[in-house]
Design an enzyme around this catalytic site. Sequence first.
Site, PDB file in Angstrom:
ATOM      1  N   ARG A 109       4.548   4.878  11.265  1.00 36.20           N
ATOM      2  CA  ARG A 109       3.314   4.554  11.591  1.00 36.20           C
ATOM      3  C   ARG A 109       2.742   5.662  12.448  1.00 36.20           C
ATOM      4  O   ARG A 109       3.195   6.139  13.313  1.00 36.20           O
ATOM      5  CB  ARG A 109       2.882   3.274  12.304  1.00 36.20           C
ATOM      6  CG  ARG A 109       1.710   2.825  12.557  1.00 36.20           C
ATOM      7  CD  ARG A 109       1.127   2.380  11.375  1.00 36.20           C
ATOM      8  NE  ARG A 109       1.765   1.087  11.099  1.00 36.20           N
ATOM      9  CZ  ARG A 109       1.555   0.471   9.585  1.00 36.20           C
ATOM     10  NH1 ARG A 109       0.872   1.032   8.652  1.00 36.20           N
ATOM     11  NH2 ARG A 109       2.186  -0.629   9.470  1.00 36.20           N
ATOM     12  N   HIS A 118      -2.281   6.846   3.604  1.00 39.68           N
ATOM     13  CA  HIS A 118      -0.946   6.889   3.776  1.00 39.68           C
ATOM     14  C   HIS A 118      -0.303   8.407   3.023  1.00 39.68           C
ATOM     15  O   HIS A 118      -0.751   8.345   2.033  1.00 39.68           O
ATOM     16  CB  HIS A 118      -0.108   5.812   3.010  1.00 39.68           C
ATOM     17  CG  HIS A 118      -0.326   4.485   3.731  1.00 39.68           C
ATOM     18  ND1 HIS A 118      -0.864   4.396   4.878  1.00 39.68           N
ATOM     19  CD2 HIS A 118       0.155   3.314   3.255  1.00 39.68           C
ATOM     20  CE1 HIS A 118      -0.806   3.109   5.211  1.00 39.68           C
ATOM     21  NE2 HIS A 118      -0.405   2.433   4.466  1.00 39.68           N
ATOM     22  N   CYS A 130       0.539  -1.047   0.076  1.00 40.53           N
ATOM     23  CA  CYS A 130       0.071  -0.160  -0.213  1.00 40.53           C
ATOM     24  C   CYS A 130       0.940   1.274   0.178  1.00 40.53           C
ATOM     25  O   CYS A 130       0.322   2.427  -0.441  1.00 40.53           O
ATOM     26  CB  CYS A 130      -1.000  -0.065   1.111  1.00 40.53           C
ATOM     27  SG  CYS A 130      -0.185  -0.639   2.673  1.00 40.53           S
ATOM     28  N   GLY A 135      -3.224   0.148   7.568  1.00 40.18           N
ATOM     29  CA  GLY A 135      -2.188  -0.674   6.971  1.00 40.18           C
ATOM     30  C   GLY A 135      -1.487  -1.802   7.660  1.00 40.18           C
ATOM     31  O   GLY A 135      -1.170  -2.685   7.001  1.00 40.18           O
ATOM     32  N   LYS A 146      10.566  -2.917   0.695  1.00 42.01           N
ATOM     33  CA  LYS A 146       9.293  -3.374  -0.276  1.00 42.01           C
ATOM     34  C   LYS A 146       9.294  -1.964  -1.109  1.00 42.01           C
ATOM     35  O   LYS A 146       9.087  -2.179  -2.300  1.00 42.01           O
ATOM     36  CB  LYS A 146       8.198  -3.545   0.414  1.00 42.01           C
ATOM     37  CG  LYS A 146       8.259  -4.935   0.984  1.00 42.01           C
ATOM     38  CD  LYS A 146       6.650  -5.308   1.522  1.00 42.01           C
ATOM     39  CE  LYS A 146       6.785  -6.751   2.761  1.00 42.01           C
ATOM     40  NZ  LYS A 146       5.300  -6.645   3.364  1.00 42.01           N
TER      41      LYS A 146
HETATM   42  N1  LIG Z   1      -4.062  -3.378   5.243  1.00 41.29           N
HETATM   43  C1  LIG Z   1      -3.497  -2.652   4.020  1.00 41.29           C
HETATM   44  O1  LIG Z   1      -3.624  -1.493   3.980  1.00 41.29           O
HETATM   45  C2  LIG Z   1      -3.076  -3.559   3.118  1.00 41.29           C
HETATM   46  C3  LIG Z   1      -2.614  -2.974   1.745  1.00 41.29           C
HETATM   47  C4  LIG Z   1      -2.103  -3.652   0.885  1.00 41.29           C
HETATM   48  C5  LIG Z   1      -1.514  -5.161   1.004  1.00 41.29           C
HETATM   49  N2  LIG Z   1      -2.089  -5.719   2.125  1.00 41.29           N
HETATM   50  C6  LIG Z   1      -1.903  -6.985   2.326  1.00 41.29           C
HETATM   51  O2  LIG Z   1      -3.281  -7.716   2.276  1.00 41.29           O
HETATM   52  C7  LIG Z   1      -2.997  -8.829   3.201  1.00 41.29           C
HETATM   53  C8  LIG Z   1      -4.186  -8.571   4.155  1.00 41.29           C
HETATM   54  O3  LIG Z   1      -3.908  -7.304   4.853  1.00 41.29           O
HETATM   55  P1  LIG Z   1      -5.297  -6.863   6.149  1.00 41.29           P
HETATM   56  O4  LIG Z   1      -4.625  -5.743   6.573  1.00 41.29           O
HETATM   57  O5  LIG Z   1      -6.541  -7.084   5.596  1.00 41.29           O
HETATM   58  O6  LIG Z   1      -5.001  -8.143   7.209  1.00 41.29           O
HETATM   59  P2  LIG Z   1      -5.956  -8.464   8.435  1.00 41.29           P
HETATM   60  O7  LIG Z   1      -7.062  -7.402   8.792  1.00 41.29           O
HETATM   61  O8  LIG Z   1      -5.009  -9.274   9.466  1.00 41.29           O
HETATM   62  O9  LIG Z   1      -6.711  -9.523   7.618  1.00 41.29           O
HETATM   63  C9  LIG Z   1      -6.271 -10.851   7.444  1.00 41.29           C
HETATM   64  C10 LIG Z   1      -7.442 -12.019   6.931  1.00 41.29           C
HETATM   65  O10 LIG Z   1      -6.948 -13.241   6.524  1.00 41.29           O
HETATM   66  C11 LIG Z   1      -7.631 -14.316   7.185  1.00 41.29           C
HETATM   67  N3  LIG Z   1      -6.638 -15.251   7.441  1.00 41.29           N
HETATM   68  C12 LIG Z   1      -5.614 -15.294   8.525  1.00 41.29           C
HETATM   69  N4  LIG Z   1      -5.091 -16.305   8.604  1.00 41.29           N
HETATM   70  C13 LIG Z   1      -5.658 -17.241   7.784  1.00 41.29           C
HETATM   71  C14 LIG Z   1      -5.564 -18.623   7.446  1.00 41.29           C
HETATM   72  N5  LIG Z   1      -4.570 -19.379   7.749  1.00 41.29           N
HETATM   73  N6  LIG Z   1      -6.336 -19.056   6.402  1.00 41.29           N
HETATM   74  C15 LIG Z   1      -7.463 -18.436   6.005  1.00 41.29           C
HETATM   75  N7  LIG Z   1      -7.644 -17.292   6.399  1.00 41.29           N
HETATM   76  C16 LIG Z   1      -6.783 -16.392   7.087  1.00 41.29           C
HETATM   77  C17 LIG Z   1      -8.331 -13.524   8.333  1.00 41.29           C
HETATM   78  O11 LIG Z   1      -9.501 -14.300   8.514  1.00 41.29           O
HETATM   79  P3  LIG Z   1      -9.856 -14.976  10.029  1.00 41.29           P
HETATM   80  O12 LIG Z   1      -9.693 -13.802  11.238  1.00 41.29           O
HETATM   81  O13 LIG Z   1     -11.076 -15.447   9.781  1.00 41.29           O
HETATM   82  O14 LIG Z   1      -8.726 -15.945  10.209  1.00 41.29           O
HETATM   83  C18 LIG Z   1      -8.507 -11.992   7.794  1.00 41.29           C
HETATM   84  O15 LIG Z   1      -9.800 -12.291   6.928  1.00 41.29           O
HETATM   85  C19 LIG Z   1      -1.622  -8.933   3.940  1.00 41.29           C
HETATM   86  O16 LIG Z   1      -0.873  -9.786   3.035  1.00 41.29           O
HETATM   87  C20 LIG Z   1      -1.148  -7.309   3.678  1.00 41.29           C
HETATM   88  O17 LIG Z   1       0.165  -7.344   3.541  1.00 41.29           O
HETATM   89  C21 LIG Z   1      -2.502  -4.787   3.247  1.00 41.29           C
END
Ligand SMILES: NC(=O)c1ccc[n+]([C@@H]2O[C@H](COP(=O)([O-])OP(=O)(O)OC[C@H]3O[C@@H](n4cnc5c(N)ncnc54)[C@H](OP(=O)(O)O)[C@@H]3O)[C@@H](O)[C@H]2O)c1
Length: 351
Positions: A233, A240, A147, A178, A203
């Site tokens: 942060r 951002h 992001c 993020g 990254k």
């Molecule tokens: N946040 C951002 O701004 C952003 C921007 C770009 C990219 N990203 C990337 O996008 C990804 C998600 O980010 P996020 O911020 O949304 O993270 P998050 O809020 O921690 O959400 C993670 C999700 O993955 C699921 N999960 C975790 N372990 C799992 C497993 N073993 N099997 C199946 N589902 C699983 C969780 O569901 P449960 O709770 O049901 O397990 C939850 O829905 C990351 O790789 C991050 O680096 C994030």
Amino acid sequence: MGKLNVAIMGATGMVGQQYIRLLEKHPWFEISILMGKRSAGKKFGDAVEWVGSYDPPSKVKEVVVSEIEPEKQAADLFFSCLPSEVAREVEGKFAQKYPVVSDTSAYRMESDVPIIIPELNSEHIKIIERQKRERGWKGFIVTGPNCTTTGLAVALKPLDEAYNVRKVFVTTMQAVSGAGYPGVPSLLIIDNVIPYIKDEEEKVARETRKILGKFQNGIIVENDMMVAASCNRVPVIDGHLESVYIETEKKVNVEEAKSILRDFKGVPQELKLPSAPEKPILVREENDRPQPRRDRDSGSVPGMSVVVGRVRKGLDEYSLQFTVLSHNTIRGAAGNAILTAELLYRMEYIK
Ligand SMILES: NC(=O)c1ccc[n+]([C@@H]2O[C@H](COP(=O)([O-])OP(=O)(O)OC[C@H]3O[C@@H](n4cnc5c(N)ncnc54)[C@H](OP(=O)(O)O)[C@@H]3O)[C@@H](O)[C@H]2O)c1
């Protein structure tokens, strides 16, 4: 035409929630499967800690979240917003049969996997033909950037074309969303700034060079600009903000640079894709803009335009300073991935 069935892996997370919101009325895509780990077996509405300001769509609230089972699940397209460690194995398994559009870092830097920002480098999509051939996959993986990289890369693209950017110094002020849910504990971030985000600076540098690289003779040749990032942060929910200083090969004129940024358009605008903002870059003239709270949702498709402000001269005529804002979970994740999927569909890589 019927809509394509799409699955969301990681549907309850910070990025997953944006997919749910952005796909609610999508003209081409319909949510068919929601996947998670802790939430598996529960109705989405009961499992999710919804962070947005209004409720999730009532139809989606009733959907029971499934565990990830690549051998059993089928869809026209899989969006992945899983933690990267989980994504590595799972995305590869689904890509054996289906298209996967991923927000995770698991495959981003593989040489046969593109990092797509549709306005910037749609020609990199062609690399998936090699990916499919060499890996023996019927499907494929296309990724989106981190992001923090997104806003920077969007602003750099037209400036690089005009002035040949040699060095980039960027200091970020990154929102707590993020870091995913629940993210940074409130007692650590309220009334504070944390001057370190694990792996983020590397990254930003690596991904920017790949995204702004050229697709030549079947490979992505990285851009050779140098990028130094300092990532922080800050106690902001979404958006951002980045202070950028660039050094260029050609002389820069500030007013000309502003109109180059303002006039920038890409393939999604030409094709009028459903999630394409009219203007990928909005330029603000006020001294105190962009601001995360006031500007992160601006533009014709809220959250999809990068907002640039404080464009001004650097130390000499071969430099420029400016501030960039981009919505990290929309343009920096779900929105960019949906736009990428729309482009893949129009290019007939998704059917
Ligand atoms: N946040 C951002 O701004 C952003 C921007 C770009 C990219 N990203 C990337 O996008 C990804 C998600 O980010 P996020 O911020 O949304 O993270 P998050 O809020 O921690 O959400 C993670 C999700 O993955 C699921 N999960 C975790 N372990 C799992 C497993 N073993 N099997 C199946 N589902 C699983 C969780 O569901 P449960 O709770 O049901 O397990 C939850 O829905 C990351 O790789 C991050 O680096 C994030």
